[in-house]
Design an enzyme around this catalytic site. Structure first.
Site, PDB file in Angstrom:
ATOM      1  N   ASP A 151       0.817  -1.212   0.000  1.00  0.00           N
ATOM      2  CA  ASP A 151       0.000   0.000   0.000  1.00  0.00           C
ATOM      3  C   ASP A 151       0.854   1.268   0.000  1.00  0.00           C
ATOM      4  OD1 ASP A 151      -2.447   1.313   0.073  1.00  0.00           O
ATOM      5  OD2 ASP A 151      -3.235   0.127   1.731  1.00  0.00           O
ATOM      6  N   ASP A 206      -9.954   3.809  -3.476  1.00  0.00           N
ATOM      7  CA  ASP A 206     -10.720   2.603  -3.121  1.00  0.00           C
ATOM      8  C   ASP A 206     -12.130   2.561  -3.716  1.00  0.00           C
ATOM      9  OD1 ASP A 206      -8.479   2.139  -1.682  1.00  0.00           O
ATOM     10  OD2 ASP A 206      -9.479   1.910   0.252  1.00  0.00           O
TER      11      ASP A 206
HETATM   12  C1  GLA Z   1      -5.962   1.299   1.427  1.00  0.00           C
HETATM   13  C2  GLA Z   1      -6.104   0.335   0.271  1.00  0.00           C
HETATM   14  C3  GLA Z   1      -7.236  -0.635   0.558  1.00  0.00           C
HETATM   15  C4  GLA Z   1      -6.932  -1.396   1.842  1.00  0.00           C
HETATM   16  C5  GLA Z   1      -6.700  -0.425   2.994  1.00  0.00           C
HETATM   17  C6  GLA Z   1      -6.172  -1.121   4.238  1.00  0.00           C
HETATM   18  O1  GLA Z   1      -7.081   2.113   1.557  1.00  0.00           O
HETATM   19  O2  GLA Z   1      -6.322   1.032  -0.930  1.00  0.00           O
HETATM   20  O3  GLA Z   1      -7.422  -1.534  -0.523  1.00  0.00           O
HETATM   21  O4  GLA Z   1      -5.804  -2.207   1.648  1.00  0.00           O
HETATM   22  O5  GLA Z   1      -5.764   0.583   2.644  1.00  0.00           O
HETATM   23  O6  GLA Z   1      -5.960  -0.265   5.311  1.00  0.00           O
END
Ligand code: GLA
Length: 405
Positions: A151, A206
């Site tokens: 990430d 997301d």
């Molecule tokens: C980010 C990523 C998500 C998930 C969260 C976890 O937002 O884009 O897909 O992995 O972190 O905290």
């Protein structure tokens, strides 16, 4: 003899350099990866018991048979680092440790994935990889990890390409082939440099389980299916075997109506997107299971040409998408984005196109195709006659076109 010695030296020199050369593990994702990840449904509520049960469900439900392979724990499996800097899994939630869990997943004939982050802390505030890349990579290799999602939270002024390349090199040095999934949200255009670094890269922020919405989360927006789809514009030329655009994980089975789930899944197949289920596999409705395991849709996604589909036309909120497939086949899917049903009249003759990326031509004046509706699982008709259909709101008509013998 003299010439040979002359040649030999540079060759030896290059060979000596070879192990030092920065590279990813090649060939681990010739088609888009398929699996399951805990985040979309469970967020931080992860445990070894639940992950084992999801692995059981993947093996027993028909998903494994349909091609799903990876069981990936997302954020929150880790709590601290020990005095030597090694990452410590949550002892309450993962009492048997990660190695035992990986072994269990492997015993089901599946592969095991884990999550970390390039910054100081993960997005959920857990210890992340920065400064521990080689140490973590060795640990993952020892545990038997097959897939790493990495990430981009808490990265300050870090340079994305460099940060991800460091982790790539660490994984390579650790010696275990691990699919490297870059989760950088498209901030630093990973499609421009990601192919040399990882096997897939997120192109957007997301997703969340809404078909046509955008949600303000303060300093970032979560996106619905259509919003994410629109953000893929212009990116298809960067994807291909072993390096995929990742429009985020699936929300199928997480609350949208079946027609929207079906449209979401179909479009991800057309995008040659990684198919990472994000629902609870332990209790799927028959509709959810049927969507996630539709053989023809998956075949479109997993087609070995590895060409991402493109939007051919848009009219009255109905988009026509096309994807060239191996053996001269094509997928043609119509997506109804509007809030009402729409009648369509597909005049194949007017749909001639040459896709410069794949060098494939679609021209029904030159070639007649047979038609299969992949959601009705019905073959019938060919491209000599226009096709009339009604597409309900937020739904798709998706066809496989194949050569007439
Ligand atoms: C980010 C990523 C998500 C998930 C969260 C976890 O937002 O884009 O897909 O992995 O972190 O905290």
């Amino acid at each position: 003899m003299k010439i040979q010695t002359k040649l030999l030296l540079p060759v030896l020199f290059l060979l000596a350099l070879y192990p030092l050369q920065a590279q990813k593990f090649q060939g681990l994702a010739k088609t888009p990866p398929m699996g399951w990840n805990s985040w979309n449904k469970f967020a931080c509520d992860v445990s070894e018991k639940m992950i084992r049960e999801e692995a059981d469900a993947m093996a027993a439900s028909g998903l494994k048979e349909a091609g799903y392979q990876y069981i990936v724990i997302d954020d929150c499996w880790q709590v601290s680092r020990d005095s030597l800097g090694f990452i410590v899994p949550d002892p309450q939630r993962f009492p048997s440790g990660i190695k035992a869990l990986a072994d269990y997943v492997h015993s089901k004939g599946l592969k095991f994935g884990i999550y970390s982050c390039a910054g100081d802390k993960t997005c959920a505030g857990r210890p992340a990889g920065r400064g521990h890349e080689y140490q973590d990579a060795l640990m993952y290799a020892k545990w038997g990890v097959d897939y790493l999602k990495y990430d981009w939270c808490n990265t300050g002024k870090m340079n994305a390409e460099e940060a991800y390349s460091t982790m790539r090199d660490a994984l390579f040095a650790a010696g275990r082939p691990i699919v490297f999934s870059l989760c950088e949200w498209g901030n630093n255009k990973p499609w421009l440099w990601g192919a040399a670094v990882g096997h897939l890269w997120r192109t957007t922020g997301d997703i969340y389980n809404c078909f046509d919405c955008k949600k303000n989360n303060g300093n970032w927006f979560a996106n619905g299916v259509l919003q994410i789809l629109d953000m893929q514009n212009g990116l298809r030329k960067f994807a291909g075997p072993d390096h995929w655009n990742d429009p985020d994980m699936l929300e199928v089975g997480n609350g949208m109506p079946a027609n929207e789930d079906k449209a979401h899944f179909t479009m991800w197949c057309m995008l040659a997107a990684p198919l990472i289920a994000g629902n609870d596999l332990r209790n799927m409705s028959p509709e959810t299971k049927a969507i996630l395991t539709n053989k023809e849709a998956i075949a479109i996604n997993q087609d070995t040409l590895g060409i991402q589909g493109f939007k051919f036309a848009a009219k009255d909120s109905v988009e026509t998408w096309m994807k060239p497939l191996c053996g001269g086949k094509w997928a043609v899917c119509l997506l109804n984005r509007s809030k009402v049903s729409r009648s369509v009249d597909l005049d194949w003759k007017s749909m001639s196109v040459t896709d410069s990326l794949s060098q494939r031509e679609f021209n029904t004046s030159k070639e007649i195709f047979k038609i299969k509706d992949i959601w009705q699982n019905k073959e019938g008709g060919d491209t000599r006659k226009p096709l009339k259909a009604v597409i309900p709101t937020h739904d798709v008509l998706c066809l496989k076109l194949y050569r007439k013998e």
